[in-house]
Design a protein around this motif. Structure first.
Motif, PDB file in Angstrom:
ATOM      1  N   SER A   1       5.689 -11.206   3.332  1.00  0.00           N
ATOM      2  CA  SER A   1       6.852 -10.589   3.339  1.00  0.00           C
ATOM      3  C   SER A   1       7.729 -10.581   2.205  1.00  0.00           C
ATOM      4  CB  SER A   1       7.977 -11.158   4.448  1.00  0.00           C
ATOM      5  OG  SER A   1       7.278 -11.043   5.491  1.00  0.00           O
ATOM      6  N   ASP A   2       7.626 -11.433   1.275  1.00  0.00           N
ATOM      7  CA  ASP A   2       8.287 -11.359   0.000  1.00  0.00           C
ATOM      8  C   ASP A   2       7.380 -10.520  -1.034  1.00  0.00           C
ATOM      9  OD1 ASP A   2      10.643 -12.951   0.967  1.00  0.00           O
ATOM     10  OD2 ASP A   2       9.531 -14.820  -0.018  1.00  0.00           O
ATOM     11  N   ALA A   3       6.001 -10.691  -0.861  1.00  0.00           N
ATOM     12  CA  ALA A   3       5.143  -9.949  -1.530  1.00  0.00           C
ATOM     13  C   ALA A   3       5.378  -8.520  -1.374  1.00  0.00           C
ATOM     14  CB  ALA A   3       3.784 -10.246  -1.464  1.00  0.00           C
ATOM     15  N   LEU A   4       5.897  -8.042  -0.179  1.00  0.00           N
ATOM     16  CA  LEU A   4       5.805  -6.554   0.091  1.00  0.00           C
ATOM     17  C   LEU A   4       7.243  -6.081  -0.389  1.00  0.00           C
ATOM     18  CD1 LEU A   4       4.606  -6.629   3.984  1.00  0.00           C
ATOM     19  CD2 LEU A   4       3.522  -5.126   2.003  1.00  0.00           C
ATOM     20  N   LEU A   5       8.029  -6.913  -0.495  1.00  0.00           N
ATOM     21  CA  LEU A   5       9.489  -6.536  -0.865  1.00  0.00           C
ATOM     22  C   LEU A   5       9.429  -6.343  -2.354  1.00  0.00           C
ATOM     23  CD1 LEU A   5      12.342  -5.775  -0.053  1.00  0.00           C
ATOM     24  CD2 LEU A   5      12.856  -8.046   0.237  1.00  0.00           C
TER      25      LEU A   5
ATOM     26  N   ARG B   1      -0.848  -0.994  -6.516  1.00  0.00           N
ATOM     27  CA  ARG B   1      -1.957  -2.255  -6.659  1.00  0.00           C
ATOM     28  C   ARG B   1      -1.673  -3.502  -6.030  1.00  0.00           C
ATOM     29  NH1 ARG B   1      -3.101  -6.895  -9.216  1.00  0.00           N
ATOM     30  NH2 ARG B   1      -5.291  -7.341 -10.323  1.00  0.00           N
ATOM     31  N   ALA B   2      -0.156  -3.514  -6.129  1.00  0.00           N
ATOM     32  CA  ALA B   2       0.484  -4.834  -5.488  1.00  0.00           C
ATOM     33  C   ALA B   2       0.503  -4.717  -3.865  1.00  0.00           C
ATOM     34  CB  ALA B   2       1.786  -5.051  -5.863  1.00  0.00           C
ATOM     35  N   LEU B   3       0.810  -3.541  -3.618  1.00  0.00           N
ATOM     36  CA  LEU B   3       0.296  -3.271  -2.168  1.00  0.00           C
ATOM     37  C   LEU B   3      -0.720  -3.329  -1.508  1.00  0.00           C
ATOM     38  CD1 LEU B   3       3.058  -0.433  -1.644  1.00  0.00           C
ATOM     39  CD2 LEU B   3       3.322  -2.709  -0.917  1.00  0.00           C
ATOM     40  N   THR B   4      -1.823  -2.911  -2.144  1.00  0.00           N
ATOM     41  CA  THR B   4      -3.183  -3.181  -1.939  1.00  0.00           C
ATOM     42  C   THR B   4      -3.680  -4.516  -1.775  1.00  0.00           C
ATOM     43  OG1 THR B   4      -3.864  -1.196  -3.125  1.00  0.00           O
ATOM     44  CG2 THR B   4      -5.847  -2.693  -2.495  1.00  0.00           C
ATOM     45  N   VAL B   5      -3.110  -5.370  -2.716  1.00  0.00           N
ATOM     46  CA  VAL B   5      -3.505  -6.651  -2.435  1.00  0.00           C
ATOM     47  C   VAL B   5      -2.554  -7.233  -1.368  1.00  0.00           C
ATOM     48  CG1 VAL B   5      -2.882  -9.248  -3.600  1.00  0.00           C
ATOM     49  CG2 VAL B   5      -3.519  -7.174  -4.954  1.00  0.00           C
ATOM     50  N   ALA B   6      -1.586  -6.704  -1.019  1.00  0.00           N
ATOM     51  CA  ALA B   6      -0.746  -7.165   0.155  1.00  0.00           C
ATOM     52  C   ALA B   6      -1.401  -6.926   1.480  1.00  0.00           C
ATOM     53  CB  ALA B   6       0.519  -6.697   0.328  1.00  0.00           C
ATOM     54  N   LYS B   7      -1.933  -5.748   1.551  1.00  0.00           N
ATOM     55  CA  LYS B   7      -2.886  -5.429   2.471  1.00  0.00           C
ATOM     56  C   LYS B   7      -3.979  -6.137   3.168  1.00  0.00           C
ATOM     57  CE  LYS B   7      -2.817  -0.983   1.234  1.00  0.00           C
ATOM     58  NZ  LYS B   7      -2.981   0.611   0.817  1.00  0.00           N
ATOM     59  N   ALA B   8      -4.760  -6.404   1.903  1.00  0.00           N
ATOM     60  CA  ALA B   8      -5.583  -7.292   2.252  1.00  0.00           C
ATOM     61  C   ALA B   8      -5.439  -8.548   2.782  1.00  0.00           C
ATOM     62  CB  ALA B   8      -6.562  -7.503   1.042  1.00  0.00           C
TER      63      ALA B   8
ATOM     64  N   SER C   1      -4.759 -15.836  12.455  1.00  0.00           N
ATOM     65  CA  SER C   1      -3.475 -16.260  12.974  1.00  0.00           C
ATOM     66  C   SER C   1      -3.785 -16.304  14.622  1.00  0.00           C
ATOM     67  CB  SER C   1      -2.022 -15.512  13.069  1.00  0.00           C
ATOM     68  OG  SER C   1      -2.402 -14.211  13.545  1.00  0.00           O
ATOM     69  N   GLY C   2      -4.737 -15.611  15.059  1.00  0.00           N
ATOM     70  CA  GLY C   2      -5.129 -15.301  16.265  1.00  0.00           C
ATOM     71  C   GLY C   2      -4.344 -14.628  17.412  1.00  0.00           C
ATOM     72  N   GLY C   3      -3.284 -13.879  16.881  1.00  0.00           N
ATOM     73  CA  GLY C   3      -2.196 -13.587  17.614  1.00  0.00           C
ATOM     74  C   GLY C   3      -1.390 -12.290  16.655  1.00  0.00           C
ATOM     75  N   PRO C   4      -0.389 -11.677  17.183  1.00  0.00           N
ATOM     76  CA  PRO C   4       0.233 -10.787  16.322  1.00  0.00           C
ATOM     77  C   PRO C   4       0.950 -11.702  15.078  1.00  0.00           C
ATOM     78  CG  PRO C   4       0.972 -10.711  18.541  1.00  0.00           C
ATOM     79  CD  PRO C   4       0.085 -11.728  18.541  1.00  0.00           C
ATOM     80  N   LEU C   5       0.700 -10.933  13.884  1.00  0.00           N
ATOM     81  CA  LEU C   5       1.341 -11.688  12.677  1.00  0.00           C
ATOM     82  C   LEU C   5       2.693 -10.870  12.474  1.00  0.00           C
ATOM     83  CD1 LEU C   5       0.921 -13.324  10.238  1.00  0.00           C
ATOM     84  CD2 LEU C   5       0.002 -11.059   8.897  1.00  0.00           C
ATOM     85  N   LEU C   6       3.633 -11.817  12.570  1.00  0.00           N
ATOM     86  CA  LEU C   6       5.036 -11.416  12.138  1.00  0.00           C
ATOM     87  C   LEU C   6       5.322 -11.408  10.739  1.00  0.00           C
ATOM     88  CD1 LEU C   6       7.529 -10.247  13.495  1.00  0.00           C
ATOM     89  CD2 LEU C   6       8.239 -12.717  13.692  1.00  0.00           C
ATOM     90  N   LEU C   7       5.892 -10.239  10.269  1.00  0.00           N
ATOM     91  CA  LEU C   7       6.508 -10.322   8.927  1.00  0.00           C
ATOM     92  C   LEU C   7       8.066  -9.931   9.028  1.00  0.00           C
ATOM     93  CD1 LEU C   7       3.841  -8.163   7.378  1.00  0.00           C
ATOM     94  CD2 LEU C   7       4.091 -10.524   7.305  1.00  0.00           C
ATOM     95  N   ALA C   8       8.883 -10.299   8.018  1.00  0.00           N
ATOM     96  CA  ALA C   8      10.218  -9.853   8.236  1.00  0.00           C
ATOM     97  C   ALA C   8      10.717  -9.815   6.565  1.00  0.00           C
ATOM     98  CB  ALA C   8      10.960 -10.977   8.766  1.00  0.00           C
TER      99      ALA C   8
END
Length: 697
Positions: A372-376, A389-396, A405-412
């Motif tokens: 979440s911090d990386a996205l912000l 570039r930073a967002l591409t890294v974050a997407k991966a 995680s095996g379930g929904p990943l939550l970001l905030a």
């Protein structure tokens, strides 16, 4: 140098157009003329990266790949454009594409992209590039097979050898397998903290203007699946003003209410719940009344009763209860107290959980705070290629974390409010400085997580339903000063409630103070601890003054009563901005003085009000002390008892009257005597004149 690439399967035409658009951007940045081919229409991919020149003779290399580097089949299409910015011809050569083993974690992804680790030795494609004359460019595209490799994040490299020195680039490709990963994201809708209670009209005008923070937030979430965490003080600030609110603010509120995003309400003013629970509260402080800010025009224009809930509502439907403490401040006790067996949830960062993982529980919802911090951080980058570039890294990394995680990943995303709100010399609230977050950057960050082929967004209901079991959390940050601020406010409440009984509308005053207390606890103050400490100290001092803001002013001189009846002046000090209704209780310590025992007085706000209390001297003279006490409508004594010394000289009035009568009589008699003498003298003089005239004749 290395650059970021993203590979994904789409039609060749789309990639050729994307590549042409990419090279145009590169040429513009380099100050070169745009090739004619760049005018061909076509979509621009979400991420385009170019290799920087290794030396003065090396040309730029731009690669554009669709679907944000996501592979859903057994191949991806690659498009490349080479621009010759030198004076020498580039010979015909191949663009060689290679792939390596899957990258296991975020650290491996970062190491590969920054050139410090990883390999891509298996060549999977060789794309011919024709000779390129100086000042010209060449665009090529071809499908690149990946085979039946398992899902994962893979390193990809591309090398072009036709220039004087080889150009290489690094990128990543995401192989999703059968289904994308489930992701949910919470985005706060919050404003500046350095205000008292609600936002003023001038501040709202700034925040909801074309370049305002609140406008940027709505621009970013509009059309996305982000879950909104809304500070209810924002819609309340707009609604209390009614038609007096800026047009931009009213339009902003209408737009907020029309969005289809899932949402929940933060605490009023986004007050941090952790220090409140740590201070011993069983539940967080809630607003009590907002009538102190209501414009009369708002009341007159309302067809329905105006209530606290109608002013603070964030949705037409009931929203779930979700608490979001300051990141890392909550403990297990905080969570258990807030939830208390209800359906409520508490948002906590994964870094504060027992095992450091983002898991969804029945009590706490742990979000991946690192991602979440990386996205912000990426959203705040002003340079578009760097942000891409930073967002591409974050997407991966998001896809990898969601798969694991095996379930929904939550970001905030953390709070994005500015703490630069100040006042000018006229007391008008203004936002000082430029915001470091654009709507474009925030929108790209949100879409990087929710709107890519590698992820499938889920709503708030899905996140709440996925909870299972208890999530253990421990505070990673402690803030005893904020806890003490809660203690100080609770200690001041009895005195404030006491002085409020003297007011015509005590609920308005207490509602204002409560709103100020909650604003002081706003989560975003964490970014400005020095400013917060000053505000907290001022708030303690202000409440101490408020608790004694109404009383009878003490007279420095004794009162001389020279008449049997006279009005006794009393001054009521009211330093609060609210009208007070009090009763003055007067008690003389000697029966020779009669005085009205109870006198009701309306004390004007922010002023000293003069009142007259009739008194009467019964018999004799002497010194009398009158005890004045101020009493509220509930019978509580307000302020200290004031003693006024009264010197009674009622007999002096009769003596003065007699003396005055004597003086008047004397003056009257003297006047008559002088008049008689004057007339007698005139008669004598008249006779003398007659005798003289007779002798002359």
């Amino acid at each position: 140098m290395d650059s970021l690439l993203i590979f994904s399967p789409r039609g060749r035409a789309r990639f050729r157009a994307a590549a042409i658009a990419a090279v145009c951007a590169v040429l513009v940045m380099c100050g070169l003329p745009t090739p004619a081919a760049a005018a061909e229409p076509g979509p621009v991919p979400a991420t385009v990266a170019s290799a920087e020149q290794q030396d003065d003779e090396a040309p730029p290399l731009a690669l554009a790949l669709g679907d944000d580097g996501v592979v859903t089949g057994s191949a991806f299409d690659a498009a490349a454009t080479v621009a010759n910015t030198t004076d020498a011809d580039f010979r015909a050569s191949d663009l060689r594409v290679s792939i390596g083993d899957a990258l296991a974690d975020n650290e491996a992804i970062e190491a590969w992209l920054d050139g410090s680790g990883g390999t891509a030795r298996t060549e999977i494609a060789s794309i011919p590039v024709e000779e390129i004359a100086p000042g010209e460019s060449s665009s090529v595209s071809a499908p690149v097979p990946t085979g039946n490799i398992p899902s994962g994040v893979y390193p990809v490299s591309a090398a072009y050898g036709g220039a004087t020195a080889p150009i290489t680039t690094r990128s990543i490709v995401i192989v999703t397998g059968d289904s994308p990963a489930s992701v949910a994201m919470v985005v706060p809708i919050t404003g500046p903290v350095a205000v008292a209670g609600l936002y003023s009209a001038s501040t709202l005008g700034t925040l909801t203007g074309a370049d305002g923070l609140l406008t940027a937030q709505l621009d970013a979430v509009d059309g996305t699946a982000a879950v909104l965490a809304i500070d209810p003080s924002i819609p309340a600030s707009i609604r209390v003003l009614g038609s007096a609110a800026p047009a931009t603010a009213r339009a902003w509120l209408e737009r907020l209410m029309s969005l289809e995003n899932d949402r929940f309400a933060l605490q009023f003013a986004d007050a941090d719940v952790s220090p409140q629970i740590a201070a011993g509260l069983d539940a967080p402080l809630a607003p009590t009344h907002l009538g102190f800010a209501l414009e009369q025009a708002t009341i007159d224009a309302s067809d329905d009763p105006i209530t606290l809930s109608s002013l603070t509502r964030i949705d037409d439907d009931a929203a779930p209860t979700v608490y979001w403490p300051s990141p890392g401040s909550a403990t297990d006790d905080t969570v258990s107290t807030l939830v208390g067996g209800s359906a409520a949830r508490v948002l906590v960062p994964a870094s504060a959980t027992d095992d450091g993982s983002a898991v969804l529980g029945d009590d706490a919802l742990a979000y991946d705070d690192a991602l979440s911090d990386a996205l912000l951080d990426a959203a705040r980058m002003s340079d578009a290629p760097t942000r891409a570039r930073a967002l591409t890294v974050a997407k991966a990394e998001i896809w990898l974390a969601a798969e694991q995680s095996g379930g929904p990943l939550l970001l905030a995303l953390d709070r994005m409010g500015s703490d630069d709100l100040t006042t000018d010399d006229a007391g008008t609230e203004i936002v000082d400085g430029e915001l470091d977050l654009s709507a474009e950057g925030l929108d790209e960050a949100i879409r990087a997580a929710l709107d890519t082929p590698s992820t499938s967004h889920v709503g708030l209901d899905d996140v709440l339903a996925a909870g299972s079991g208890h999530v253990g959390v421990a505070a990673t940050t402690e803030d005893p000063l904020r806890e003490q601020a809660v203690v100080d406010y609770r200690a001041a409440e009895p005195g404030l409630a006491h002085i409020a009984t003297a007011l015509a509308r005590p609920d308005h005053f207490l509602g204002q103070v409560r709103a100020e207390a909650q604003r002081l606890l706003s989560v975003s103050w964490a970014t400005n601890p020095e400013g917060w400490l000053t505000r907290a100290e001022d708030f303690v001092a202000l409440n101490a003054d408020r608790a004694v803001a109404i009383d009878i002013q003490e007279l420095q001189q004794p009162v001389q009563l020279l008449s049997a009846e006279a009005p006794m002046p009393v001054w009521i000090r009211n330093d609060l901005p609210y009208e007070a209704k009090v009763t003055v209780i007067a008690t003389p310590d000697d029966p020779r003085l009669s005085i009205d025992r109870r006198t009701e007085i309306i004390a004007n706000p922010d002023s000293v009000t003069r009142a007259s209390i009739p008194i009467e001297a019964r018999v004799g003279s002497g010194d009398v002390t009158v005890h004045y006490t101020l009493q509220s409508a509930t019978g509580e004594r307000i302020g200290p008892t004031r003693d006024v010394a009264v010197t009674v000289r009622a007999d002096w009035e009769r003596i003065a009257v007699v003396a005055l009568a004597v003086i008047v009589a004397g003056l009257f008699g003297s006047g008559i005597f002088r008049q008689v003498r004057r007339r007698k003298r005139e008669r004598v003089e008249s006779h003398s004149d007659d005798d003289i005239r007779g002798e002359s004749a």
